[in-house]
Design a protein around this motif. Sequence first.
Motif, short mmCIF file in Angstrom:
data_model
loop_
_atom_site.label_atom_id
_atom_site.label_comp_id
_atom_site.label_asym_id
_atom_site.label_seq_id
_atom_site.Cartn_x
_atom_site.Cartn_y
_atom_site.Cartn_z
N TRP A 120 2.60 10.86 4.32
CA TRP A 120 1.72 9.89 4.97
C TRP A 120 2.14 8.48 4.60
CZ3 TRP A 120 -1.76 6.00 3.85
CH2 TRP A 120 -2.63 5.63 4.89
N TYR A 121 2.38 8.24 3.32
CA TYR A 121 2.80 6.91 2.88
C TYR A 121 4.20 6.56 3.39
CZ TYR A 121 -1.32 6.31 0.00
OH TYR A 121 -2.61 6.15 -0.43
N ASN A 172 0.83 -1.19 0.00
CA ASN A 172 0.00 0.00 0.00
C ASN A 172 0.88 1.25 0.00
OD1 ASN A 172 -2.44 1.54 0.20
ND2 ASN A 172 -2.08 1.73 2.40
N ALA A 173 1.92 1.24 0.82
CA ALA A 173 2.83 2.39 0.87
C ALA A 173 3.55 2.59 -0.47
CB ALA A 173 3.84 2.22 2.00
N ALA A 174 4.04 1.50 -1.05
CA ALA A 174 4.77 1.60 -2.32
C ALA A 174 3.88 2.14 -3.44
CB ALA A 174 5.34 0.23 -2.71
N LEU A 175 2.69 1.58 -3.55
CA LEU A 175 1.77 2.04 -4.60
C LEU A 175 1.30 3.46 -4.33
CD1 LEU A 175 -0.27 -1.25 -5.12
CD2 LEU A 175 1.56 -0.33 -6.57
N GLY A 176 1.05 3.76 -3.07
CA GLY A 176 0.63 5.11 -2.70
C GLY A 176 1.71 6.14 -3.00
N LEU A 177 2.96 5.81 -2.69
CA LEU A 177 4.06 6.73 -2.99
C LEU A 177 4.16 6.99 -4.49
CD1 LEU A 177 6.80 5.43 -0.54
CD2 LEU A 177 5.84 7.75 -0.60
#
Length: 108
Positions: free
Chosen positions: A66-67, A26-31
Motif C-alpha cells: 500500500w505504501y 507518509n510513504a517513507a515512514l509507513g514503509l
Amino acid sequence: MNVNDYQRLALRSEAPQRTRNERLLNAALGLCGEAGEWADTLKKHVFHDHPLDTAALSKELGDILWYVAIACDALELEMSDVMAENIAKLRQRYPDGFSAERSLHRAE
C-alpha cells in the motif's frame, strides 16, 4: 490482480489533499513502520519460538505494498514500471542468476 489495478485501488484509501512531499514522507515512514512490523513477526518466530504466522506476515506485506503504491503515485510512476526497471537491473547484475562472486565484485 494486475499491479497497476492494485495501485489505483489502493489510492482510494489514501487521505485526501496531501502535498507531494507529505505523501512521500507518509510513504517513507509507513514503509519503515510496516517493514519493522514484518521483521518483528519474523523475529518472534526465529528467536522466541512462536509459530510462523504467515497470515500476519502476508498482511504486513500488503501494508508495505500500500505504501509502495502511494510512493509510486506521488512520483507519478506506475508500480509495473518500477518492477520492470528492477528486474532489468537484476538481470544485468546477475545474468545467470544470483552469484556470490558477482555480488562481491559488482562493477557498479
